[in-house]
Design an enzyme around this catalytic site. Sequence first.
Site, short mmCIF file in Angstrom:
data_model
loop_
_atom_site.label_atom_id
_atom_site.label_comp_id
_atom_site.label_asym_id
_atom_site.label_seq_id
_atom_site.Cartn_x
_atom_site.Cartn_y
_atom_site.Cartn_z
N TYR A 144 0.86 -1.18 0.00
CA TYR A 144 0.00 0.00 0.00
C TYR A 144 0.90 1.23 0.00
O TYR A 144 1.79 1.36 0.84
CB TYR A 144 -0.87 0.01 1.25
CG TYR A 144 -1.88 1.14 1.27
CD1 TYR A 144 -3.15 0.96 0.74
CD2 TYR A 144 -1.55 2.38 1.80
CE1 TYR A 144 -4.07 2.00 0.74
CE2 TYR A 144 -2.47 3.43 1.80
CZ TYR A 144 -3.72 3.23 1.27
OH TYR A 144 -4.63 4.26 1.26
N ASP A 246 9.31 3.81 0.79
CA ASP A 246 8.12 4.45 1.35
C ASP A 246 8.17 4.21 2.86
O ASP A 246 7.92 3.10 3.33
CB ASP A 246 6.85 3.83 0.74
CG ASP A 246 5.59 4.52 1.26
OD1 ASP A 246 5.70 5.39 2.14
OD2 ASP A 246 4.49 4.17 0.78
N LYS A 273 2.43 10.62 8.07
CA LYS A 273 1.92 10.18 9.38
C LYS A 273 2.62 10.86 10.56
O LYS A 273 2.35 12.00 10.84
CB LYS A 273 2.02 8.65 9.46
CG LYS A 273 1.14 8.01 8.37
CD LYS A 273 0.69 6.63 8.73
CE LYS A 273 0.08 5.89 7.56
NZ LYS A 273 -1.35 5.79 7.56
N1 PMP Z 1 2.35 4.83 2.16
C1 PMP Z 1 2.16 4.00 3.21
C2 PMP Z 1 3.18 2.97 3.53
C3 PMP Z 1 1.01 4.15 3.99
O1 PMP Z 1 0.79 3.33 5.02
C4 PMP Z 1 0.08 5.16 3.68
C5 PMP Z 1 -1.18 5.37 4.51
N2 PMP Z 1 -1.67 4.31 5.20
C6 PMP Z 1 0.34 5.98 2.59
C7 PMP Z 1 1.49 5.80 1.85
C8 PMP Z 1 -0.62 7.06 2.21
O2 PMP Z 1 -0.61 8.06 3.18
P1 PMP Z 1 -1.87 9.06 3.33
O3 PMP Z 1 -3.01 8.26 3.89
O4 PMP Z 1 -1.36 10.12 4.25
O5 PMP Z 1 -2.15 9.58 1.97
#
Ligand code: PMP
Length: 443
Positions: A144, A246, A273
Amino acid sequence: MPESTAANSETLFERAQSSLPGGVSRNTLLHGEHPLYVSHSAGCRVVDVDGVERIDFANNMASLIHGHAYGPIVDAVSEQLRRGTAFTMATEAEIRMAETLRGRTTSFEKIRFVNSGTEAVMTGIKAARAFTGRTRVAKIEGCYHGSYDYAEMSQAPAPANWGNADHPNTVPLAQGTPPSVVEETIILPFNDPENAIAILNENADQIACVLMDPIPHRVGMLAASSESVQALRTWTHENGALLMFDEVISFRNEFGGMQARFDFDPDLTSLGKIIGGGFPIGALAGRSDVMDVFVKGEHGMRLPHSGTFSGNPISITAGNVALDEFDKAAVERLNTLGDYARAQVATAIHNADVPACVTGSGSLLRVHLKPEPPRNYRESYLSAPESAALNALIEALYDNGIMMIHTCTTALSTAMTPVEIDRLADAMEQSLIAVREQLLSCA
Ligand code: PMP
């Protein structure tokens, strides 16, 4: 319109159906018969409008590293609110935050702030394209990375469409995804360097970046092996592509992010986050020469980039406090608590005598309804009966005073102590026993 009327979660959800599609603004809130509506919170405890208090192990999808309404953040943000919330002007605070992040890991030479993890990943992919002049993106099956088209390919494939494990299909998440996006996105198997490199070699001169998460949540909260990451690092070096980590979730696991566990650097990293201290944020960090795509140079502006709320002083003020207070000692303390939590949850699973297991690292933990820890997305994948059993387990945990992320994942906060972990373990044991028959019938 009144702010609240007959305040109970059931009636609020009924009311929400008329104005919000599906009754919510994000699907992750949906569980049970209706989402719960919040009244107030402090530290690691949240009270809903029905008057029920729970310990919050979800922490807004792993974003609240210090829990709720953390005093130092409330004070700093309150002061900034009075001075203004957003300007068509720069702030010293964003320079300070970039300096703080740079001080935490060597690969963060330059940083650009955005508003979400999705935006950070999107901006990183576009930066890689602008830098390399190539368009294709390679990513790992089941990972994700938010909702940018390319990043969400094969985020949730199913046995009917995922294809050969050694050479996975590129499976769009959303209906209506343009075929060109499928064409441009290459899917690699997780922790399988041999097959991943073979796939990359098929596209050797076309890949702008390889995107990976060092401990992908949806793949199963399983750590990427050094061998597989080293293979991707070597391949990207040798083939003129960039390696992008990421670390939107995983940054919390080490003072300098999970990348500190490897003896080489990625070229780019997406963050989000916890670095926003509870407010919306994202950031792209990386090599100076790559980040120069945002700067006007002899080739003009290779990647024009803006954003009305990018680097806004509220998120940045909160983020500065959150990072200052999440120093090396705090990271270490939370990781030790994470080790304790994984051990206690494993004991709960053992005592409940159910086919389940626990994975994770640092302050992250995930429970799987599988007897052995899965090794990749396909092994973590839940059949329909397993998925129903997991939902029943999460509902039972809610009934036992514990809030989890919908995948049965927890993200600890510094507001927690072993007392809350013991509560989690007790609730886990009770909840697993409550759904034991359902779990066993899946096997
Ligand atoms: N990358 C990862 C690894 C995530 O866990 C998330 C959100 N769960 C995102 C990107 C996307 O972040 P956002 O919800 O702030 O758009």
